[in-house]
Design a protein around this motif. Structure first.
Motif, PDB file in Angstrom:
ATOM      1  N   LYS A  58      31.549  42.640  46.362  1.00  0.00           N
ATOM      2  CA  LYS A  58      32.893  43.214  46.294  1.00  0.00           C
ATOM      3  C   LYS A  58      33.429  43.637  47.657  1.00  0.00           C
ATOM      4  O   LYS A  58      34.455  44.317  47.733  1.00  0.00           O
ATOM      5  CB  LYS A  58      32.896  44.405  45.336  1.00  0.00           C
ATOM      6  CG  LYS A  58      32.587  44.013  43.893  1.00  0.00           C
ATOM      7  CD  LYS A  58      32.693  45.209  42.954  1.00  0.00           C
ATOM      8  CE  LYS A  58      32.436  44.779  41.505  1.00  0.00           C
ATOM      9  NZ  LYS A  58      32.567  45.924  40.566  1.00  0.00           N
ATOM     10  N   ASN A 105      38.014  39.236  49.659  1.00  0.00           N
ATOM     11  CA  ASN A 105      37.654  39.657  48.309  1.00  0.00           C
ATOM     12  C   ASN A 105      37.372  41.152  48.181  1.00  0.00           C
ATOM     13  O   ASN A 105      36.986  41.618  47.114  1.00  0.00           O
ATOM     14  CB  ASN A 105      36.403  38.896  47.854  1.00  0.00           C
ATOM     15  CG  ASN A 105      35.228  39.122  48.789  1.00  0.00           C
ATOM     16  OD1 ASN A 105      35.324  38.778  49.968  1.00  0.00           O
ATOM     17  ND2 ASN A 105      34.149  39.693  48.293  1.00  0.00           N
ATOM     18  N   SER A 125      42.443  39.864  47.485  1.00  0.00           N
ATOM     19  CA  SER A 125      42.412  40.440  46.140  1.00  0.00           C
ATOM     20  C   SER A 125      43.104  41.797  46.159  1.00  0.00           C
ATOM     21  O   SER A 125      43.257  42.424  47.207  1.00  0.00           O
ATOM     22  CB  SER A 125      40.974  40.583  45.645  1.00  0.00           C
ATOM     23  OG  SER A 125      40.245  41.462  46.485  1.00  0.00           O
ATOM     24  N   GLU A 126      43.518  42.244  45.000  1.00  0.00           N
ATOM     25  CA  GLU A 126      44.288  43.483  44.899  1.00  0.00           C
ATOM     26  C   GLU A 126      43.506  44.698  45.372  1.00  0.00           C
ATOM     27  O   GLU A 126      44.110  45.691  45.793  1.00  0.00           O
ATOM     28  CB  GLU A 126      44.740  43.681  43.444  1.00  0.00           C
ATOM     29  CG  GLU A 126      45.777  42.660  42.993  1.00  0.00           C
ATOM     30  CD  GLU A 126      46.075  42.730  41.521  1.00  0.00           C
ATOM     31  OE1 GLU A 126      47.159  42.282  41.108  1.00  0.00           O
ATOM     32  OE2 GLU A 126      45.210  43.230  40.752  1.00  0.00           O
ATOM     33  N   CYS A 179      48.557  38.426  47.033  1.00  0.00           N
ATOM     34  CA  CYS A 179      47.728  39.576  46.636  1.00  0.00           C
ATOM     35  C   CYS A 179      47.437  39.377  45.160  1.00  0.00           C
ATOM     36  O   CYS A 179      48.345  39.479  44.323  1.00  0.00           O
ATOM     37  CB  CYS A 179      48.497  40.874  46.900  1.00  0.00           C
ATOM     38  SG  CYS A 179      47.682  42.353  46.271  1.00  0.00           S
ATOM     39  N   ALA A 182      41.129  39.810  41.333  1.00  0.00           N
ATOM     40  CA  ALA A 182      39.908  39.296  41.961  1.00  0.00           C
ATOM     41  C   ALA A 182      39.514  37.913  41.448  1.00  0.00           C
ATOM     42  O   ALA A 182      39.099  37.051  42.231  1.00  0.00           O
ATOM     43  CB  ALA A 182      38.767  40.284  41.755  1.00  0.00           C
ATOM     44  N   ASP A 183      39.670  37.680  40.135  1.00  0.00           N
ATOM     45  CA  ASP A 183      39.222  36.402  39.577  1.00  0.00           C
ATOM     46  C   ASP A 183      40.162  35.239  39.912  1.00  0.00           C
ATOM     47  O   ASP A 183      39.823  34.085  39.689  1.00  0.00           O
ATOM     48  CB  ASP A 183      39.032  36.508  38.065  1.00  0.00           C
ATOM     49  CG  ASP A 183      40.316  36.863  37.318  1.00  0.00           C
ATOM     50  OD1 ASP A 183      41.294  37.292  37.962  1.00  0.00           O
ATOM     51  OD2 ASP A 183      40.346  36.717  36.082  1.00  0.00           O
ATOM     52  N   LEU A 185      41.501  34.969  43.093  1.00  0.00           N
ATOM     53  CA  LEU A 185      41.536  34.835  44.550  1.00  0.00           C
ATOM     54  C   LEU A 185      40.982  33.504  45.030  1.00  0.00           C
ATOM     55  O   LEU A 185      41.669  32.750  45.740  1.00  0.00           O
ATOM     56  CB  LEU A 185      40.758  35.982  45.199  1.00  0.00           C
ATOM     57  CG  LEU A 185      40.630  35.910  46.733  1.00  0.00           C
ATOM     58  CD1 LEU A 185      41.994  36.054  47.399  1.00  0.00           C
ATOM     59  CD2 LEU A 185      39.660  36.979  47.224  1.00  0.00           C
TER      60      LEU A 185
END
Length: 257
Positions: A58, A105, A125-126, A179, A182-183, A185
């Motif tokens: 992460k 990520n 990712s956000e 932006c 996550a999935d 990106l």
């Protein structure tokens, strides 16, 4: 390609390079040597058109492994060798002949953010953010690149305070392409990579070279440099094939010549 701190997968002319030093992909001497060797090799490989760079877990990269720092001053030349490794790992990304997409990520801090800034295209990712937190451990580095990306005020605030800038703010500022959750990106980054990989290899290489070189040239010289590239490309088989394919309304078949 096998490295102790990186995972490398090559498929359909796209190299996916994953920083892989748990838990936070902190950069030590071994990782920096791996990054330099990896990007040098990818730069020369004919089966690679572009590169996606991301991190495992992460966190994209928490930056320098601070555990290496205390002992550097004890040995003559150690700081010089350390700094050279840092510079060369960054410039291996910058000077790579293939476009590099940073799929951020998670947090990209210090030297981790440096790798992002060395890449051509950024998506995040956000839950990602960037920062130069060196000031928080009594150090100061990175303003050279911060001031090329951000306004003077924002760059210096980040540099003097270690301030974090999250992905939503980066997108608002127009600094990243997207932006995303996550999935989404990596699929998004790979979509951009596939588009690049469909282009003429020789044109893509010269496009990357022009993008890098014209940043340090006066505008008149830069424009002439680009025109020279266009003249050279116009004489290639790939350019002729692209023009034939356009007129015949079909996808071009490139040979890299």
């Amino acid at each position: 390609m096998e490295f102790k701190t990186l995972l490398v997968e090559i498929k359909d002319r796209i190299a996916l390079v994953t920083l892989n030093r748990p838990p936070v992909n902190a950069q030590n001497a071994e990782m920096r040597a791996d990054i330099t060797a990896c990007f040098d090799e990818l730069s020369d490989r004919e089966d690679v058109a572009c590169i996606v760079l991301t991190g495992s877990g992460k966190v994209f990269s928490a930056g320098a492994d601070i555990r290496e720092r205390p002992n550097l001053g004890a040995t003559p030349g150690a700081y010089g060798r350390h700094n050279r490794l840092v510079r060369e790992s960054y410039y291996a990304v910058v000077e790579c002949s293939k476009p590099v997409i940073a799929a951020v990520n998670g947090p990209a801090m210090g030297a981790g953010f440096g790798l992002v800034m060395g890449s051509d295209i950024w998506v995040a990712s956000e839950d990602a953010y960037v920062s130069m937190p060196e000031i928080n451990v009594g150090l100061a580095g990175g303003v050279t690149f911060l001031q090329r990306v951000f306004s003077q005020s924002r760059a210096r605030r980040m540099f003097y305070t270690g301030m974090k800038v999250d992905a939503k703010e980066l997108y608002r500022l127009g600094l990243i392409e997207a932006c995303l959750p996550a999935d989404e990106l990596l699929p998004y980054a790979m979509e951009i990579a596939r588009d690049m990989a469909s282009k003429s290899p020789i044109a893509l290489r010269l496009a990357k070279e022009a993008a890098r070189m014209t940043m340090v040239m006066p505008p008149r010289d830069a424009y002439r440099y680009e025109q020279g590239n266009t003249v050279a490309l116009s004489k290639t088989e790939d350019a002729k094939e692209a023009q034939r394919a356009f007129l015949e309304k079909r996808a071009p078949v490139y040979t890299g010549r």
